[in-house]
Each structure stands twice: as structure tokens, then as C-alpha cells.
Design a protein around this motif. Structure first.
Motif, PDB file in Angstrom:
ATOM      1  N   HIS A  65       0.828  -1.209   0.000  1.00 59.70           N
ATOM      2  CA  HIS A  65       0.000   0.000   0.000  1.00 59.70           C
ATOM      3  C   HIS A  65       0.862   1.259   0.000  1.00 59.70           C
ATOM      4  O   HIS A  65       0.418   2.313  -0.439  1.00 59.70           O
ATOM      5  CB  HIS A  65      -0.918   0.023   1.230  1.00 59.70           C
ATOM      6  N   ARG A  66       2.085   1.147   0.518  1.00 57.30           N
ATOM      7  CA  ARG A  66       2.968   2.308   0.617  1.00 57.30           C
ATOM      8  C   ARG A  66       3.766   2.463  -0.677  1.00 57.30           C
ATOM      9  O   ARG A  66       4.534   1.584  -1.048  1.00 57.30           O
ATOM     10  CB  ARG A  66       3.927   2.166   1.804  1.00 57.30           C
ATOM     11  N   ILE A  67       3.578   3.606  -1.349  1.00 61.22           N
ATOM     12  CA  ILE A  67       4.274   3.847  -2.619  1.00 61.22           C
ATOM     13  C   ILE A  67       5.639   4.476  -2.382  1.00 61.22           C
ATOM     14  O   ILE A  67       6.660   4.010  -2.868  1.00 61.22           O
ATOM     15  CB  ILE A  67       3.442   4.777  -3.523  1.00 61.22           C
ATOM     16  N   GLY A  68       5.640   5.571  -1.656  1.00 55.95           N
ATOM     17  CA  GLY A  68       6.871   6.325  -1.404  1.00 55.95           C
ATOM     18  C   GLY A  68       6.649   7.300  -0.280  1.00 55.95           C
ATOM     19  O   GLY A  68       5.682   7.175   0.491  1.00 55.95           O
ATOM     20  N   GLN A  69       7.514   8.309  -0.189  1.00 55.68           N
ATOM     21  CA  GLN A  69       7.404   9.286   0.887  1.00 55.68           C
ATOM     22  C   GLN A  69       7.573  10.701   0.355  1.00 55.68           C
ATOM     23  O   GLN A  69       8.256  10.931  -0.652  1.00 55.68           O
ATOM     24  CB  GLN A  69       8.460   9.025   1.966  1.00 55.68           C
ATOM     25  N   ILE A  70       6.938  11.648   1.063  1.00 54.72           N
ATOM     26  CA  ILE A  70       7.105  13.069   0.790  1.00 54.72           C
ATOM     27  C   ILE A  70       7.528  13.763   2.080  1.00 54.72           C
ATOM     28  O   ILE A  70       7.444  13.185   3.173  1.00 54.72           O
ATOM     29  CB  ILE A  70       5.805  13.716   0.255  1.00 54.72           C
ATOM     30  N   GLN A  71       7.979  15.003   1.957  1.00 50.45           N
ATOM     31  CA  GLN A  71       8.287  15.812   3.133  1.00 50.45           C
ATOM     32  C   GLN A  71       6.986  16.233   3.811  1.00 50.45           C
ATOM     33  O   GLN A  71       5.955  16.406   3.163  1.00 50.45           O
ATOM     34  CB  GLN A  71       9.098  17.037   2.731  1.00 50.45           C
ATOM     35  N   SER A  72       7.060  16.433   5.105  1.00 56.11           N
ATOM     36  CA  SER A  72       5.837  16.622   5.902  1.00 56.11           C
ATOM     37  C   SER A  72       5.267  18.031   5.863  1.00 56.11           C
ATOM     38  O   SER A  72       4.176  18.264   6.385  1.00 56.11           O
ATOM     39  CB  SER A  72       6.119  16.231   7.360  1.00 56.11           C
ATOM     40  N   PHE A  73       5.958  18.986   5.249  1.00 61.23           N
ATOM     41  CA  PHE A  73       5.431  20.361   5.268  1.00 61.23           C
ATOM     42  C   PHE A  73       4.247  20.525   4.327  1.00 61.23           C
ATOM     43  O   PHE A  73       3.494  21.494   4.435  1.00 61.23           O
ATOM     44  CB  PHE A  73       6.530  21.373   4.920  1.00 61.23           C
ATOM     45  N   GLY A  74       4.049  19.606   3.398  1.00 58.30           N
ATOM     46  CA  GLY A  74       2.922  19.664   2.476  1.00 58.30           C
ATOM     47  C   GLY A  74       2.271  18.299   2.363  1.00 58.30           C
ATOM     48  O   GLY A  74       2.654  17.346   3.049  1.00 58.30           O
ATOM     49  N   CYS A  75       1.266  18.188   1.507  1.00 54.57           N
ATOM     50  CA  CYS A  75       0.604  16.905   1.295  1.00 54.57           C
ATOM     51  C   CYS A  75       0.383  16.682  -0.191  1.00 54.57           C
ATOM     52  O   CYS A  75       0.526  17.609  -1.006  1.00 54.57           O
ATOM     53  CB  CYS A  75      -0.713  16.825   2.074  1.00 54.57           C
ATOM     54  N   LEU A  76       0.012  15.452  -0.542  1.00 54.09           N
ATOM     55  CA  LEU A  76      -0.055  15.069  -1.952  1.00 54.09           C
ATOM     56  C   LEU A  76      -1.309  14.250  -2.228  1.00 54.09           C
ATOM     57  O   LEU A  76      -1.715  13.398  -1.416  1.00 54.09           O
ATOM     58  CB  LEU A  76       1.199  14.275  -2.328  1.00 54.09           C
ATOM     59  N   LEU A  77      -1.911  14.509  -3.379  1.00 57.96           N
ATOM     60  CA  LEU A  77      -3.012  13.693  -3.896  1.00 57.96           C
ATOM     61  C   LEU A  77      -2.671  13.259  -5.319  1.00 57.96           C
ATOM     62  O   LEU A  77      -2.095  14.042  -6.083  1.00 57.96           O
ATOM     63  CB  LEU A  77      -4.330  14.476  -3.935  1.00 57.96           C
ATOM     64  N   LEU A  78      -3.024  12.053  -5.657  1.00 55.99           N
ATOM     65  CA  LEU A  78      -2.997  11.596  -7.048  1.00 55.99           C
ATOM     66  C   LEU A  78      -4.434  11.270  -7.418  1.00 55.99           C
ATOM     67  O   LEU A  78      -5.068  10.428  -6.769  1.00 55.99           O
ATOM     68  CB  LEU A  78      -2.107  10.361  -7.207  1.00 55.99           C
ATOM     69  N   VAL A  79      -4.970  11.950  -8.429  1.00 53.64           N
ATOM     70  CA  VAL A  79      -6.379  11.787  -8.789  1.00 53.64           C
ATOM     71  C   VAL A  79      -6.520  11.425 -10.264  1.00 53.64           C
ATOM     72  O   VAL A  79      -5.623  11.675 -11.075  1.00 53.64           O
ATOM     73  CB  VAL A  79      -7.186  13.076  -8.492  1.00 53.64           C
ATOM     74  N   GLU A  80      -7.659  10.840 -10.576  1.00 52.46           N
ATOM     75  CA  GLU A  80      -8.019  10.593 -11.966  1.00 52.46           C
ATOM     76  C   GLU A  80      -8.479  11.921 -12.557  1.00 52.46           C
ATOM     77  O   GLU A  80      -9.399  12.550 -12.035  1.00 52.46           O
ATOM     78  CB  GLU A  80      -9.139   9.563 -12.009  1.00 52.46           C
ATOM     79  N   GLU A  81      -7.832  12.364 -13.642  1.00 58.34           N
ATOM     80  CA  GLU A  81      -8.077  13.728 -14.114  1.00 58.34           C
ATOM     81  C   GLU A  81      -9.512  13.951 -14.557  1.00 58.34           C
ATOM     82  O   GLU A  81     -10.076  15.030 -14.331  1.00 58.34           O
ATOM     83  CB  GLU A  81      -7.123  14.064 -15.259  1.00 58.34           C
ATOM     84  N   SER A  82     -10.148  12.993 -15.163  1.00 60.61           N
ATOM     85  CA  SER A  82     -11.500  13.189 -15.686  1.00 60.61           C
ATOM     86  C   SER A  82     -12.553  13.297 -14.590  1.00 60.61           C
ATOM     87  O   SER A  82     -13.511  14.063 -14.701  1.00 60.61           O
ATOM     88  CB  SER A  82     -11.868  12.042 -16.631  1.00 60.61           C
ATOM     89  N   SER A  83     -12.369  12.556 -13.499  1.00 63.02           N
ATOM     90  CA  SER A  83     -13.385  12.523 -12.439  1.00 63.02           C
ATOM     91  C   SER A  83     -12.902  13.065 -11.102  1.00 63.02           C
ATOM     92  O   SER A  83     -13.706  13.249 -10.190  1.00 63.02           O
ATOM     93  CB  SER A  83     -13.853  11.079 -12.237  1.00 63.02           C
ATOM     94  N   PHE A  84     -11.611  13.309 -10.972  1.00 61.89           N
ATOM     95  CA  PHE A  84     -10.977  13.751  -9.719  1.00 61.89           C
ATOM     96  C   PHE A  84     -11.118  12.712  -8.607  1.00 61.89           C
ATOM     97  O   PHE A  84     -11.046  13.029  -7.426  1.00 61.89           O
ATOM     98  CB  PHE A  84     -11.526  15.105  -9.259  1.00 61.89           C
ATOM     99  N   ARG A  85     -11.332  11.466  -8.997  1.00 63.95           N
ATOM    100  CA  ARG A  85     -11.392  10.369  -8.033  1.00 63.95           C
ATOM    101  C   ARG A  85      -9.996  10.127  -7.461  1.00 63.95           C
ATOM    102  O   ARG A  85      -9.021  10.013  -8.198  1.00 63.95           O
ATOM    103  CB  ARG A  85     -11.919   9.109  -8.716  1.00 63.95           C
ATOM    104  N   VAL A  86      -9.884  10.053  -6.140  1.00 64.18           N
ATOM    105  CA  VAL A  86      -8.589   9.905  -5.471  1.00 64.18           C
ATOM    106  C   VAL A  86      -8.041   8.506  -5.704  1.00 64.18           C
ATOM    107  O   VAL A  86      -8.698   7.500  -5.419  1.00 64.18           O
ATOM    108  CB  VAL A  86      -8.718  10.174  -3.959  1.00 64.18           C
TER     109      VAL A  86
END
Length: 509
Positions: A65-86
Motif C-alpha cells: 500500500h505504501r508507494i513512497g514518501q514526501i516531506q511533511s510540510f505539504g501533502c499530496l493527492l494523485l487523482v483521476e483527471e477526468s473525475s478527480f477520483r482519489v
């Protein structure tokens, strides 16, 4: 030196006698196994990397389930562009974007924007069943599949939707959005991921003054600062690369407030040198004039700088935040282009050990000119791309956590691009002056030889050292030796002359 500026330096230290014996293939096999070679003194060499150069877990598999890591000062979403489904979400987005409130309401925000009623019921039912059946329920799992537009105010949703109609998202980003409940403002930096969806980086506008420092400048103020700095660069007299470098570090120091700002140049043999430095904090060590080996910035790090020319580390002491998915990304996803990409473990250790907590790196790229890349040494290939060459870096260090807003980083990037143009002009001018000087010296020396014996090459002014860049020279003529500058002693020169006449009597050079 790169370890003092970028997390893409390598991880585990190898003793010099072993390192010298490693060939490139062996280095790469070690690197991709997670135990990376490190040649810098601030690394203990005891860390085994978990995160790759692209921010993804090296151990990632289709079941993870864990893809990778980001820095904690911000957050990230990956969505389907047509529907904005997370499709994927960083774990801290639940709190930062106030998604927990939506989950308690069944997935609809206060302005009524959200998925259908059937989807709402499914989300609420799923969360209730999971929370009742397991104490290890992960909130992020309920967010997967939600419409990301419900996380923001209606005006922000309209802005996002309009921005997504652009062919090139770099032109419209960052966009300003507000969270659905309390209206917390965020800069959103979006990029399309081929065959996957839309990656959205969220950087908060409001800094926690107790935890982070940084310039409080908006987009307009950043633009004005950059315009003023560009005007100063263009007003400088020509023919002084040192003055140009000193000016750019001073301007970036004023724009960002970092403790130390440097111009770091790559030489022809790939080693680096600090050409200019500006200190906002006079209590820290100066690196001006120091040289660092080529191995201090690995080939892959240089390639990354060619693709991602701005890299900010806000707090090297903070652990990373996991990016999670529920099977939508069986092959994982690269976070290399994310502004939030996590810092590799070796570099976090390096920065902490040297007393640096935050950094900003800006790549200086110049044109290679026609056919110039073919003439570069093999070691330079990692910093040449599409007619551009990585000339060096502008490196900023800070002793405490520091976040520079995205518009200010963009302004700094633009300033460095202008600096690179001016730098190209200066280096071209230097090359032209050297060529003219060499032609002039050649003419004078040829004229001298027509009028005087060859000994004038080392006894008169100008002499051979004015034509050829050397510390010393020697002439063997009619059985006698003439020495100029730092040259071998006469017995040694006689031995060399004898060897040349024996083994290379037909050669002129």
C-alpha cells in the motif's frame, strides 16, 4: 558537496582503497540494491536506503500500500483527471485538507459539492464497518475513491477545473485554493503523470512561525523582487564573472533569507568549486574557495538536476510521510517531479551532522553550442541534455527549518536562468579574448623567430609561456639548455633530449 546541497548523493561510505577499485557497473549494482556508495566525510556509512532517487520505496511491490514518501510540510493527492477520483494520498492530507470532517459527514462538504448520495452511503458504511471490526482501521482507505473536489471551497474547485483545461500545467501553476471548512490557503502544483492521473502537491501559505522560518512574500512581491534582481544583473559591467556570481548570491540571499548562498561550479574534470558565497548568518562556516571531488555529486544526481532544476528541503530532521494507495498503482509511481519528494536517508544524516537543516538548490544550465556535447568527456554526459549543460548550482543552506513559498522559488529560478544567459555571454567573451591573445602572441613569436635565434622563445618578452598556459618551459638548442619558470634541472632536460632523439628522432611533437 552535493551532499551539502541535495539528497541525491549516495549513502554508504566505502573506504578509499576499495572505492578506487570499483567500476561503474559495480557502483550501479550497489546503488540500486539500496546500499549506495558515499564519498563524503559527514556520512557514517551505516544507513541502508529505503527510498530511491525518485522518492519511491526501493522495496515497493504490487501488494504494498505504501508507494513512497514526501516531506511533511505539504501533502499530496494523485487523482483521476477526468473525475478527480482519489487514487493515492499522503497520510498527512487527512488532517491538512480537513478530510476527516468530510468523512464524518458522509463525504459532502458544507457547500454541497461532493460525490453522489449512493457513493456517500458507501463511504460512510465502509468506514463504520471497518472501524467496528478492526482497531487498526486506516482513515486513508476511506478517502481512496472520493471526489477530491469535495475537499475545497466551490470557488477553489472552479479554479482547479479551469486550470486542468491547460495543455501545459506549468504555465498555470501554482494555483491558490482553500480547504472546505476553515478556508486554509494552499498553493497547488499540478502535473500530469502519463497513464496514471493528475499529481497534486499542496504547500500551505501560512507558516508555523514556531517551527518554520522563511520569507513572507506572495506572487506579486516575488515577481517584483526578481525583476529588480534581473535589472541589477544586466547592469553589471562585462568581463567580470566573479562580480556576476557575487551579485546573484547576494540577490538570492535577499529574496530567500537563507543563512548561506553559494555558486558552485563544475570544472572540466567534474570536480566542484565554490566560486561565490553570501552569508546572511555571519556565525556559520564559510565554504568560499573550497574544492570538492567529482564523486561528491553522483551521475544520477546530476541527471535529476537537469530534469528538476529546483529542489527544496524544508527540514532534514523530520521523518517522511507515506503516500498510500489501494491497488490503483500496481507498478508504483515516480515522485521525482514532486516538489515534496522526500529526502534520502544518507543526505538527512549528512545535513544534520554538518549543522544544516534546510536547503534550496537551483541548477545553472548553459547552452553547449553545436557539437559541443560530443567534445565533452564521458564523465560529463550525465549533466548534458538537449543542448544544455549543467554548469553548476546555486546552493542555499539554513541552520533551522525554512520554507520558501513556491512563487519565490519560481522567481529565484527565473533569476538563475537570466544569470545563466549572462554567464554564457561572459564565458563566450573570455573565450574570444583568449583566442585573440593567442593569435597575437603567435604572430609576435613568429616574427621574433624570423629575426632572432630560437633562444628568444625563452629569453625575451613575450615568450613561449605567453602563448601556452604553462608553469615552465625548456629549450635545448645547439647542445645548450635554456630554462624558463618552473622547469626540470639541466641534467634532467639533457636526459629527456637524449631519449627523444633516440626513440622519436622523426617526430616533431
Amino acid at each position: 558537496m552535493s551532499s551539502r546541497m541535495e539528497d541525491d548523493s549516495m549513502a554508504a561510505r566505502i573506504p578509499p582503497d576499495e572505492a578506487e577499485g570499483l567500476i561503474t557497473d559495480e557502483l550501479e549494482s550497489i546503488m540500486f540494491s539500496g546500499l549506495d556508495p558515499e564519498y563524503v566525510k559527514y556520512s557514517t556509512g551505516s544507513l541502508r536506503e529505503e527510498i530511491g532517487f525518485d522518492g519511491q520505496y526501493l522495496s515497493f511491490s504490487s501488494e504494498s500500500h505504501r508507494i513512497g514518501q514526501i516531506q511533511s510540510f505539504g501533502c499530496l493527492l494523485l487523482v483521476e483527471e477526468s473525475s478527480f477520483r482519489v487514487l493515492a494520498i499522503s497520510e498527512n492530507a487527512i488532517e491538512m485538507l480537513e478530510i476527516g470532517v468530510l468523512l464524518s459527514r458522509g463525504g459532502t462538504n458544507s457547500e454541497g459539492a461532493g460525490p453522489s448520495g449512493k457513493e456517500n452511503a458507501n463511504i460512510s458504511s465502509s468506514r463504520s464497518n471497518d472501524s467496528n471490526s478492526s482497531n487498526t482501521f486506516n482513515v486513508w482507505e476511506s478517502v481512496i475513491g472520493m471526489d477530491a473536489r469535495t475537499f475545497f471551497k466551490r470557488s477553489s474547485v472552479q479554479t482547479i477545473e479551469k486550470a486542468c483545461t491547460a495543455t501545459d500545467l506549468n504555465i498555470v501553476c501554482p494555483i491558490l485554493v482553500s480547504s472546505h471548512k476553515s478556508g486554509l490557503p494552499f498553493y497547488v502544483i499540478m502535473r500530469r503523470v502519463d497513464g496514471t492521473g493528475l499529481m497534486m502537491d499542496f504547500e500551505p501559505l501560512k507558516l508555523d512561525a514556531d517551527k518554520l522560518s522563511g520569507p513572507v512574500t506572495g506572487a506579486l512581491a516575488s515577481h517584483k523582487l526578481a525583476a529588480r534582481a534581473v535589472a541589477r544583473l544586466k547592469s553589471l559591467p562585462v568581463g567580470d564573472i566573479g562580480l556576476l556570481c557575487n551579485t546573484v548570491v547576494h540577490e538570492i540571499g535577499e529574496m530567500t533569507g537563507y543563512d548561506r548562498i553559494m555558486v558552485y561550479k563544475f570544472h572540466e574534470d567534474e570536480h566542484g568549486e565554490v566560486l561565490a558565497e553570501f552569508l546572511n548568518n555571519q556565525n556559520i562556516e564559510s565554504y568560499l574557495g573550497l574544492h570538492y571531488p567529482a564523486t561528491d555529486i553522483p551521475m544520477m544526481a546530476r541527471r535529476n538536476f537537469m530534469e528538476n532544476r529546483v529542489r527544496m528541503i524544508v527540514d532534514a530532521r523530520q521523518p517522511g510521510v507515506d503516500v498510500m494507495h489501494k491497488g490503483a498503482l500496481p507498478y508504483g509511481i515516480s515522485l521525482a517531479h514532486s516538489t515534496l519528494r522526500m529526502v534520502r536517508g544518507c543526505h538527512r544524516e549528512y545535513m544534520v551532522n554538518m549543522g544544516t537543516t534546510a536547503s534550496l538548490v537551483l541548477a545553472i544550465t548553459v547552452s553547449t553550442g553545436e557539437n559541443a556535447s560530443a567534445a565533452e568527456p564521458p564523465s560529463a554526459k550525465g549533466r548534458i541534455d538537449g543542448g544544455r549543460r549543467l554548469w553548476g548550482l546555486v546552493v542555499c543552506h539554513h541552520c533551522t527549518p525554512c520554507m520558501v513559498p513556491y512563487p519565490t522559488r519560481c522567481a529565484c529560478e527565473f533569476l538563475v536562468q537570466v544569470f545563466a544567459v549572462q554567464l554564457s555571454k561572459e564565458t563566450d567573451l573570455v573565450s574570444q579574448l583568449k583566442a585573440k591573445h593567442a593569435l597575437k602572441m603567435q604572430t609576435l613569436l613568429c616574427d621574433m623567430l624570423l629575426r632572432e635565434p630560437p633562444v628568444a622563445l625563452v629569453t625575451k618578452t613575450p615568450n613561449i609561456s605567453d602563448l601556452i598556459n604553462c608553469d615552465g618551459a625548456a629549450l635545448f638548442y645547439n647542445g645548450r639548455v635554456w630554462r624558463l619558470g618552473n622547469a626540470p634541472f639541466e641534467p634532467q632536460i639533457l636526459n629527456i633530449a637524449e631519449w627523444l632523439s633516440t626513440h622519436h628522432s622523426d617526430s616533431t611533437g
